[in-house]
Write an enzyme that holds these catalytic residues in place. Structure first.
Site, mmCIF file in Angstrom:
data_model
loop_
_atom_site.group_PDB
_atom_site.id
_atom_site.type_symbol
_atom_site.label_atom_id
_atom_site.label_comp_id
_atom_site.label_asym_id
_atom_site.label_seq_id
_atom_site.Cartn_x
_atom_site.Cartn_y
_atom_site.Cartn_z
ATOM 1 N N GLU A 253 0.889 -1.174 0.000
ATOM 2 C CA GLU A 253 0.000 0.000 0.000
ATOM 3 C C GLU A 253 0.916 1.211 0.000
ATOM 4 O OE1 GLU A 253 -3.192 0.033 -0.235
ATOM 5 O OE2 GLU A 253 -3.682 -2.064 0.110
ATOM 6 N N CYS A 287 -1.900 9.343 2.384
ATOM 7 C CA CYS A 287 -1.624 8.750 1.074
ATOM 8 C C CYS A 287 -2.712 9.142 0.073
ATOM 9 C CB CYS A 287 -1.535 7.242 1.190
ATOM 10 S SG CYS A 287 -2.969 6.533 2.015
#
Ligand code: NAD
Length: 481
Positions: A253, A287
């Site tokens: 991720e 993110c």
């Protein structure tokens, strides 16, 4: 700021969690925990070494022999216990997130809750997942992949640990977690929850330490079958490369440079504040932050006015204050990084509409930066291509809908995106052409059963709900003659 004025004792952490117990660190390196609001040392943590990591891996391997054979019902019970134990400490986990890296209260509470609820969501997903299928004389079963190394980033500690641990436990994997060393106070509270949940010994082990020591041992150790990682592209690439040696399964991720497309039928009075929330969430240290704002060229002047107006609702301040929208950066390194990108943007010819270099007035004691909006940004400028990981928004003008889609997709990242417009059919059509793991329409929203993860350099694999459990499973077919 109240927190700064108080005289406190320095907290020390010297243990890891291995085989169901808090054990003294074999590693001797001590790291200061520095509060980002005032640069005060508030704690000291003893970092683990390869020996600590190998002990944790051995415990996970022993535990897997029985845990890998448990039933869905057994594992559901554990997930419920984990949910209960972590729910009881939501306030403590949130307070630690605010203090340890300056996560703003507005966001920290939601993030911790999502992390805690990951256990409940994994249980729900597990109930709905057929782990066995048969036809004729063939039986296909989904089996736990084995021992998993879970390596996490600092910016939402409870969320990442919660998501990964919940999925791994649901699948029947045993784990060794290496949280970011920048989250040691938060991790300590999480460990107390873990202990309270009374998992069988060795199912969940946690070693606090550096990535290139503890993380690297997890990646190269042949007794670890899978790595699930949240962090930067550079480290993710290294994990994929080094993990190949022992045929590790990997979930990565990674970062993002997410576009927010404002369509020309959008109501700017609503669209721009929404876009700013997406850009500045977690003080831009997210993110999924929507850091490229794509707007119709013909509306650029109106967009600029709307941004200047909306920026009033994004005050910098004490992260513990619920009115604060943007807190400090987590570390000196993060502060320097954001400043360097703001300078780069100016050098490359972008125009500062709000914010700019240096500290906001009155906030020089901590790692505070000014929430910054650049206009006249071209999508090939460094500030539009690289992940800044701070509150810096690039406004990019587009000519047409197709141009907007082209610019949105012209990025090595593909984690998250947003489309804002009045005509929902049209917004859906645009969303369907964005090469990102998630696209939200008209607002930042979440669904704990919807997959999370990236296209392109934003990663490999997915998390959340059953999509998160899948990568912790192997498929076995048994065929009778
Ligand atoms: P990072 O890559 O520096 O560190 C992440 C983790 O990897 C830490 O625990 C670190 O100690 C460890 N690590 C470092 N070197 C290692 C090595 N050689 N081997 C094994 N492990 C190692 O990232 P960070 O600064 O903690 O986090 C910021 C990054 O994470 C940003 O790029 C952000 O976009 C990304 N991120 C992605 C998601 C997502 O869900 N896609 C979520 C949050 C953060």
């Amino acid at each position: 700021m109240k927190a700064i004025a108080e005289k406190e004792t320095i907290r020390t952490i010297t243990t890891h969690y291995i085989d169901g117990a808090f054990v003294e660190s074999h590693g001797r390196e001590v790291m200061d925990i520095i509060r980002p609001t005032d640069r005060q040392v508030i704690g000291r943590v003893t970092l683990g070494d390869e020996e600590d990591t190998r002990r944790a891996i051995a415990a996970a391997k022993r535990a897997f022999a029985t845990f890998g054979r448990t039933t869905n019902e057994d594992r559901s019970k554990l997930l419920r216990r984990l949910h209960e134990a972590t729910s009881a400490r939501i306030d403590d986990l949130t307070a630690a997130m605010i203090e340890e890296y300056g996560g703003v209260a507005q966001f920290a509470g939601q993030i911790v809750e999502t992390g805690v609820n990951a256990f409940r969501e994994a249980e729900k997903a597990l109930q709905e997942m057929p782990l066995t299928r048969s036809w004729g004389k063939t039986t296909v079963t989904l089996e736990a992949v084995g021992v998993a190394g879970l390596i996490t980033a600092w910016n939402a500690n409870t969320l990442f640990i919660g998501l990964k641990l919940a999925s791994a436990v649901a699948a029947g994997c045993t784990v060794v977690i290496k949280p970011s060393e920048l989250s040691s106070l938060q991790t300590q509270i999480f460990l107390e929850c873990l202990h309270a949940a009374e998992l069988p010994n060795g199912v969940c082990n946690v070693v606090i330490g550096r990535g290139d020591v503890v993380g690297a041992e997890l990646v190269r150790n042949p007794d670890v079958d899978k790595i699930s990682f949240t962090g930067s592209v550079a480290v993710g690439q290294g994990i994929m490369r080094d993990g190949a040696e022992t045929m590790k399964r990997v979930t990565l991720e990674l970062g993002g440079k997410s576009p927010t497309i404002v369509l020309d039928d959008a109501n700017l009075g609503q669209a721009i504040p929404t876009a700013l929330v997406m850009a500045f969430m977690n003080s831009g240290q997210a993110c999924a932050a929507g850091t490229r704002l794509l707007v119709p060229k013909k509306q650029l002047d109106a967009v600029k006015r709307a941004i200047v107006e909306a920026m009033r609702a994004f005050p910098v301040g004490d992260p513990a204050d619920p009115k604060t929208a943007v807190g400090p950066m987590a570390t000196q390194k993060q502060y320097d990084r954001v400043q360097a990108y703001i300078r780069k943007g100016i050098e490359e010819g972008a125009e500062v509409l709000a914010g700019g270099e240096g500290y906001p007035e009155g906030f020089e004691r901590g790692y505070f930066v000014k929430p910054t909006v650049f206009v006249n940004v071209k999508n090939d400028m460094t500030i539009a291509r690289e992940e800044i990981f701070g509150p810096v928004l690039c406004v990019i003008a587009y000519e047409s809908e197709d141009d907007a889609i082209r610019i949105a997709n012209d990025s090595r990242y593909g984690l998250h995106a947003a489309v804002i417009g009045t005509d929902v059919q049209r917004a859906r059509r645009v969303a369907s052409q964005i090469r990102s793991g998630r696209v939200v329409i008209n607002n930042m929203t979440d669904d704990p059963q919807a997959p999370w993860g990236g296209f392109k350099y934003s990663g490999v694999g997915r998390e959340y709900g059953r999509y998160g459990i899948d990568p912790f499973l192997e498929t076995r077919a048994v065929l009778e003659s």
